[in-house]
Design a protein around this motif. Structure first.
Motif, PDB file in Angstrom:
ATOM      1  N   ASP A   1      17.990 -28.948  52.912  1.00 39.54           N
ATOM      2  CA  ASP A   1      16.915 -29.478  53.727  1.00 39.54           C
ATOM      3  C   ASP A   1      17.191 -29.038  55.080  1.00 39.54           C
ATOM      4  OD1 ASP A   1      14.380 -30.608  53.766  1.00 39.54           O
ATOM      5  OD2 ASP A   1      14.996 -32.512  54.067  1.00 39.54           O
ATOM      6  N   TYR A   2      16.204 -28.503  55.720  1.00 39.29           N
ATOM      7  CA  TYR A   2      16.164 -28.168  57.399  1.00 39.29           C
ATOM      8  C   TYR A   2      16.019 -29.215  58.386  1.00 39.29           C
ATOM      9  CZ  TYR A   2      16.468 -23.666  54.853  1.00 39.29           C
ATOM     10  OH  TYR A   2      16.886 -22.631  53.957  1.00 39.29           O
ATOM     11  N   GLN A   3      16.391 -29.207  59.476  1.00 39.23           N
ATOM     12  CA  GLN A   3      15.990 -30.019  60.504  1.00 39.23           C
ATOM     13  C   GLN A   3      14.563 -29.599  60.842  1.00 39.23           C
ATOM     14  OE1 GLN A   3      17.829 -32.348  62.173  1.00 39.23           O
ATOM     15  NE2 GLN A   3      19.594 -32.137  61.061  1.00 39.23           N
ATOM     16  N   ASP A   4      13.777 -30.792  61.282  1.00 34.38           N
ATOM     17  CA  ASP A   4      12.249 -30.651  61.441  1.00 34.38           C
ATOM     18  C   ASP A   4      12.128 -29.502  62.597  1.00 34.38           C
ATOM     19  OD1 ASP A   4      12.180 -32.820  59.670  1.00 34.38           O
ATOM     20  OD2 ASP A   4      11.117 -33.918  61.048  1.00 34.38           O
ATOM     21  N   THR A   5      12.891 -29.803  63.569  1.00 35.29           N
ATOM     22  CA  THR A   5      12.625 -28.538  64.856  1.00 35.29           C
ATOM     23  C   THR A   5      13.069 -27.288  64.290  1.00 35.29           C
ATOM     24  OG1 THR A   5      14.809 -29.471  65.743  1.00 35.29           O
ATOM     25  CG2 THR A   5      12.859 -30.320  66.826  1.00 35.29           C
ATOM     26  N   ASP A   6      14.203 -27.233  63.528  1.00 35.88           N
ATOM     27  CA  ASP A   6      14.590 -25.783  63.232  1.00 35.88           C
ATOM     28  C   ASP A   6      13.361 -25.193  61.973  1.00 35.88           C
ATOM     29  OD1 ASP A   6      16.868 -25.842  64.135  1.00 35.88           O
ATOM     30  OD2 ASP A   6      18.040 -26.103  62.733  1.00 35.88           O
ATOM     31  N   LEU A   7      12.670 -25.807  61.196  1.00 36.62           N
ATOM     32  CA  LEU A   7      11.838 -25.488  60.487  1.00 36.62           C
ATOM     33  C   LEU A   7      10.590 -25.121  61.033  1.00 36.62           C
ATOM     34  CD1 LEU A   7      10.439 -25.114  57.566  1.00 36.62           C
ATOM     35  CD2 LEU A   7       9.988 -27.193  57.744  1.00 36.62           C
ATOM     36  N   VAL A   8      10.034 -25.866  62.206  1.00 38.03           N
ATOM     37  CA  VAL A   8       8.818 -25.749  63.066  1.00 38.03           C
ATOM     38  C   VAL A   8       9.364 -24.370  63.908  1.00 38.03           C
ATOM     39  CG1 VAL A   8       7.633 -26.525  64.997  1.00 38.03           C
ATOM     40  CG2 VAL A   8       8.199 -27.813  63.093  1.00 38.03           C
ATOM     41  N   ALA A   9      10.648 -24.247  64.532  1.00 38.10           N
ATOM     42  CA  ALA A   9      10.937 -23.117  65.165  1.00 38.10           C
ATOM     43  C   ALA A   9      10.808 -21.852  64.374  1.00 38.10           C
ATOM     44  CB  ALA A   9      12.327 -23.336  65.722  1.00 38.10           C
ATOM     45  N   ALA A  10      11.121 -21.957  63.095  1.00 40.72           N
ATOM     46  CA  ALA A  10      11.032 -20.802  62.521  1.00 40.72           C
ATOM     47  C   ALA A  10       9.718 -20.303  62.203  1.00 40.72           C
ATOM     48  CB  ALA A  10      11.708 -20.937  60.844  1.00 40.72           C
ATOM     49  N   VAL A  11       8.898 -21.299  61.756  1.00 36.61           N
ATOM     50  CA  VAL A  11       7.288 -21.031  61.752  1.00 36.61           C
ATOM     51  C   VAL A  11       6.827 -20.197  63.104  1.00 36.61           C
ATOM     52  CG1 VAL A  11       5.048 -21.896  61.530  1.00 36.61           C
ATOM     53  CG2 VAL A  11       6.612 -22.794  59.923  1.00 36.61           C
ATOM     54  N   LEU A  12       7.332 -20.796  64.474  1.00 40.68           N
ATOM     55  CA  LEU A  12       6.792 -20.243  65.618  1.00 40.68           C
ATOM     56  C   LEU A  12       7.407 -18.877  65.644  1.00 40.68           C
ATOM     57  CD1 LEU A  12       7.414 -23.084  68.110  1.00 40.68           C
ATOM     58  CD2 LEU A  12       5.646 -22.976  66.867  1.00 40.68           C
ATOM     59  N   ILE A  13       8.388 -18.640  65.449  1.00 43.80           N
ATOM     60  CA  ILE A  13       8.848 -17.219  65.210  1.00 43.80           C
ATOM     61  C   ILE A  13       8.253 -16.456  64.402  1.00 43.80           C
ATOM     62  CG2 ILE A  13      10.816 -15.769  64.535  1.00 43.80           C
ATOM     63  CD1 ILE A  13      11.743 -16.929  67.101  1.00 43.80           C
ATOM     64  N   ALA A  14       8.034 -16.811  62.960  1.00 43.21           N
ATOM     65  CA  ALA A  14       7.489 -15.915  62.067  1.00 43.21           C
ATOM     66  C   ALA A  14       5.795 -15.656  62.398  1.00 43.21           C
ATOM     67  CB  ALA A  14       7.274 -16.701  60.785  1.00 43.21           C
ATOM     68  N   GLU A  15       5.102 -16.667  63.189  1.00 44.72           N
ATOM     69  CA  GLU A  15       3.870 -16.377  63.479  1.00 44.72           C
ATOM     70  C   GLU A  15       3.442 -15.847  64.800  1.00 44.72           C
ATOM     71  OE1 GLU A  15       1.085 -17.056  61.540  1.00 44.72           O
ATOM     72  OE2 GLU A  15       2.013 -18.088  60.016  1.00 44.72           O
ATOM     73  N   ALA A  16       4.359 -16.010  65.774  1.00 48.30           N
ATOM     74  CA  ALA A  16       4.176 -15.425  67.215  1.00 48.30           C
ATOM     75  C   ALA A  16       5.367 -14.883  67.801  1.00 48.30           C
ATOM     76  CB  ALA A  16       3.794 -16.668  68.093  1.00 48.30           C
ATOM     77  N   GLY A  17       6.573 -14.883  67.088  1.00 50.62           N
ATOM     78  CA  GLY A  17       7.876 -14.179  67.901  1.00 50.62           C
ATOM     79  C   GLY A  17       7.666 -13.010  68.354  1.00 50.62           C
ATOM     80  N   GLY A  18       6.787 -12.054  67.764  1.00 49.44           N
ATOM     81  CA  GLY A  18       6.639 -10.806  68.006  1.00 49.44           C
ATOM     82  C   GLY A  18       5.602 -10.298  68.915  1.00 49.44           C
ATOM     83  N   GLU A  19       5.101 -11.307  69.431  1.00 50.45           N
ATOM     84  CA  GLU A  19       3.726 -11.133  70.605  1.00 50.45           C
ATOM     85  C   GLU A  19       4.365 -10.589  71.947  1.00 50.45           C
ATOM     86  OE1 GLU A  19       0.238 -11.649  70.557  1.00 50.45           O
ATOM     87  OE2 GLU A  19       0.497 -11.507  68.372  1.00 50.45           O
ATOM     88  N   HIS A  20       3.517 -10.090  72.697  1.00 52.49           N
ATOM     89  CA  HIS A  20       3.812  -9.474  73.940  1.00 52.49           C
ATOM     90  C   HIS A  20       4.292 -10.596  74.898  1.00 52.49           C
ATOM     91  CE1 HIS A  20       3.926  -6.836  77.503  1.00 52.49           C
ATOM     92  NE2 HIS A  20       3.101  -7.662  78.000  1.00 52.49           N
ATOM     93  N   GLU A  21       3.863 -11.588  74.747  1.00 55.83           N
ATOM     94  CA  GLU A  21       4.174 -13.037  75.606  1.00 55.83           C
ATOM     95  C   GLU A  21       4.669 -14.046  74.422  1.00 55.83           C
ATOM     96  OE1 GLU A  21       1.890 -13.713  79.248  1.00 55.83           O
ATOM     97  OE2 GLU A  21       0.377 -12.984  77.905  1.00 55.83           O
ATOM     98  N   PRO A  22       5.947 -13.908  74.288  1.00 56.96           N
ATOM     99  CA  PRO A  22       6.358 -14.720  72.910  1.00 56.96           C
ATOM    100  C   PRO A  22       6.728 -15.961  73.439  1.00 56.96           C
ATOM    101  CG  PRO A  22       8.243 -13.477  73.698  1.00 56.96           C
ATOM    102  CD  PRO A  22       6.957 -12.927  74.304  1.00 56.96           C
ATOM    103  N   GLU A  23       6.737 -16.521  74.630  1.00 52.97           N
ATOM    104  CA  GLU A  23       6.786 -17.880  74.956  1.00 52.97           C
ATOM    105  C   GLU A  23       5.520 -18.416  75.115  1.00 52.97           C
ATOM    106  OE1 GLU A  23       8.822 -21.143  77.979  1.00 52.97           O
ATOM    107  OE2 GLU A  23       8.607 -19.141  78.756  1.00 52.97           O
TER     108      GLU A  23
END
Length: 135
Positions: A1-23
């Motif tokens: 089982d993953y930490q909540d923030t790690d799981l959410v962070a992974a979704v952020l990366i997968a959904e938007a990590g490749g955008e021009h302004e990633p933050e």
């Protein structure tokens, strides 16, 4: 089982990590997750429940383990973890003006507007993505 923030962070990366302004892009996806959780309804009551709701975040359709493995190696992993942590403290500004849905309108992941988009009000476009909320 993953930490909540790690799981959410992974979704952020997968959904938007490749955008021009990633933050900015990952913050906006986090805003959608938070806005869904604030509704305390069908989507879930926590960020983790929201991202794990079946068929809501397409990056997880192939399974959590694969997304976690890829995301942890992404150059924006630490940034995504920070965004998720700040959001968990209720201190993340909402760049989306209350959006609880999004879809790519340009770029490599662009799609035709989904059927549910007709029930939505566009709130803001960030990068390749249109954010919206219920009318």
């Amino acid at each position: 089982d993953y930490q909540d923030t790690d799981l959410v962070a992974a979704v952020l990366i997968a959904e938007a990590g490749g955008e021009h302004e990633p933050e900015r892009a990952m913050t906006a996806v986090m805003n959608v997750i938070d806005n869904r959780a604030k509704q305390r309804g069908w989507y879930g009551k926590t960020a983790k429940e929201v991202v794990l709701k079946p068929k809501q975040f397409s990056c997880l359709n192939s399974g959590v383990d694969q997304v976690m493995s890829k995301s942890r190696q992404h150059p924006h992993w630490v940034l995504a973890q920070r965004i998720a942590a700040v959001a968990s403290q209720g201190k993340l500004p909402d760049l989306t003006r209350g959006a609880d849905h999004f879809f790519a309108v340009s770029g490599p992941n662009a799609i035709s507007p989904p059927h549910w988009a007709t029930l939505m009000v566009p709130t803001v476009r960030i990068g390749n993505v249109q954010y919206c909320r219920a009318k």
